[in-house]
Enzyme design. Structure first.
Site, PDB file in Angstrom:
ATOM      1  N   HIS A   1      53.016  43.647  55.198  1.00  0.00           N
ATOM      2  CA  HIS A   1      51.768  44.185  55.758  1.00  0.00           C
ATOM      3  C   HIS A   1      50.613  43.187  55.645  1.00  0.00           C
ATOM      4  O   HIS A   1      50.810  42.041  55.255  1.00  0.00           O
ATOM      5  CB  HIS A   1      51.425  45.527  55.121  1.00  0.00           C
ATOM      6  CG  HIS A   1      52.573  46.476  55.138  1.00  0.00           C
ATOM      7  ND1 HIS A   1      53.043  47.059  56.291  1.00  0.00           N
ATOM      8  CD2 HIS A   1      53.383  46.918  54.141  1.00  0.00           C
ATOM      9  CE1 HIS A   1      54.089  47.827  56.003  1.00  0.00           C
ATOM     10  NE2 HIS A   1      54.319  47.745  54.699  1.00  0.00           N
TER      11      HIS A   1
ATOM     12  N   GLU B   1      49.275  48.649  49.352  1.00  0.00           N
ATOM     13  CA  GLU B   1      50.518  47.892  49.340  1.00  0.00           C
ATOM     14  C   GLU B   1      50.278  46.446  49.749  1.00  0.00           C
ATOM     15  O   GLU B   1      50.856  45.516  49.176  1.00  0.00           O
ATOM     16  CB  GLU B   1      51.534  48.535  50.282  1.00  0.00           C
ATOM     17  CG  GLU B   1      52.869  47.829  50.318  1.00  0.00           C
ATOM     18  CD  GLU B   1      53.839  48.445  51.307  1.00  0.00           C
ATOM     19  OE1 GLU B   1      54.981  47.942  51.404  1.00  0.00           O
ATOM     20  OE2 GLU B   1      53.465  49.424  51.984  1.00  0.00           O
TER      21      GLU B   1
ATOM     22  N   GLU C   1      61.722  46.768  47.583  1.00  0.00           N
ATOM     23  CA  GLU C   1      60.718  47.801  47.335  1.00  0.00           C
ATOM     24  C   GLU C   1      60.564  47.868  45.819  1.00  0.00           C
ATOM     25  O   GLU C   1      61.445  48.353  45.111  1.00  0.00           O
ATOM     26  CB  GLU C   1      61.204  49.149  47.880  1.00  0.00           C
ATOM     27  CG  GLU C   1      61.402  49.190  49.388  1.00  0.00           C
ATOM     28  CD  GLU C   1      60.103  49.387  50.149  1.00  0.00           C
ATOM     29  OE1 GLU C   1      59.033  49.463  49.509  1.00  0.00           O
ATOM     30  OE2 GLU C   1      60.150  49.456  51.386  1.00  0.00           O
TER      31      GLU C   1
END
Length: 322
Positions: free
Chosen positions: A112, A149, A286
């Protein structure tokens, strides 16, 4: 990363194939779980996120993550590299030091971008991921307190760069906080390919339900459809992922995910553009669930992020040394 957006449809339950290194990982899990419980008992006072970051996703998270999710529909012709982002070239790498990894190239993909929320039309545009079309990118998720994030992934990536460069590796980023948005998931894969990376890792944090805890590493399935062909990288990517998972347990004390991966910390996916379009060994990790308060306490700790960076980096080093 959150399980919402372009490259992340909800994962289908599957039991990953267990190779020798997966068995080794399973042997580490009991000790990791004990260390994990001790960690929760003593806590970590090295800081945390505060304040709601502008544009952080506030929608209720689902059960999938990395590049993004939602089932997209085809919308015409493939985008050109220049159209995928405001800048057509990856972040410049630093000169490599001498060391055991001299001559090796590692591409780190901080999931991101903190500016994505300001560019909805750009990140919602569909791109070709080899097997179908999905959104360019998403905003990612955040903790309930607003630690994003995007901020987490960039911090861990920068810590990894320091560690790997000290080993002599040449490290390249897909973005280093130097772009207003993106890059799109197809460009993220292309950066690793054009760098001829010996290993590529995409850093994320999940946005699942409260009570869902732990990390998982996402491996590419052997995909051969459309313009995607991951068959040459499936086996080395699994090797890379298994080594990262085992050393992440050792360094962080975190347990493998309790909600995906059958306790192995490994999940195989065939719907992610960042993996489908890769021609070099690549995995996603993750690191934890930002929506669970206990995991969030770890993810917002600078000391824990250093451990996470060390665990991922040592997995890469182990893979590159063979």
């Amino acid at each position: 990363m959150s399980y919402v957006g372009p490259d992340f449809d909800p994962p289908q339950p599957r039991r990953p194939r267990r190779g020798p290194l997966t068995v080794a990982l399973a042997a580490l899990v009991p000790g990791a779980l004990a260390g994990w419980l001790v960690w929760q008992a003593v806590g970590d006072d090295s800081g945390g996120g505060s304040g709601k970051a502008a544009g952080a996703s506030t929608a209720a998270p689902s059960s999938a993550s990395p590049e993004a999710s939602a089932s997209p529909t085809a919308d015409g012709k493939a985008s050109s590299p220049a159209a995928s982002s405001p800048a057509a070239k990856p972040s410049t790498s630093r000169p490599a030091a001498s060391g055991s990894l001299k001559g090796k190239v590692v591409v780190i993909d901080p999931g991101h971008n903190a500016g994505n929320f300001q560019h909805p039309s750009e990140i919602n545009r569909k791109v070709n991921i080899g097997t179908n079309w999905k959104e360019c990118d998403t905003t990612g998720t955040s903790t309930n307190a607003g630690y994003t994030e995007a901020k987490f992934t960039l911090d861990v990536a920068r810590r990894m760069r320091t560690i790997l460069e000290q080993q002599g590796a040449t490290v390249k980023f897909t973005q280093d906080g130097d772009r207003s948005w993106g890059p799109c998931v197809d460009e993220r894969a292309r950066i690793g390919n054009e760098a001829h990376a010996d290993a590529a890792v995409s850093i994320h944090a999940d946005g699942s339900a409260t009570g869902n805890r732990g990390f998982h590493v996402i491996l590419p399935a052997a995909v051969h459809a459309g313009t995607a062909d991951t068959r040459p990288i499936a086996a080395p990517s699994r090797d890379l992922g298994e080594r990262i998972a085992g050393l992440f347990v050792r360094e962080t004390g975190s347990a493998p995910s309790n909600y995906i991966g059958d306790g192995t910390g490994l999940v195989t996916r065939k719907d992610l553009g960042g993996l489908n379009l890769s021609t070099v060994p690549k995995v996603f990790i993750e690191c934890g669930n930002m929506r669970d308060s206990k995991d969030a306490a770890l993810l917002t700790s600078g000391a824990w992020r250093q451990k996470a960076a060390r665990g991922i980096s040592e997995g890469i080093v182990s893979f590159l040394r063979g």
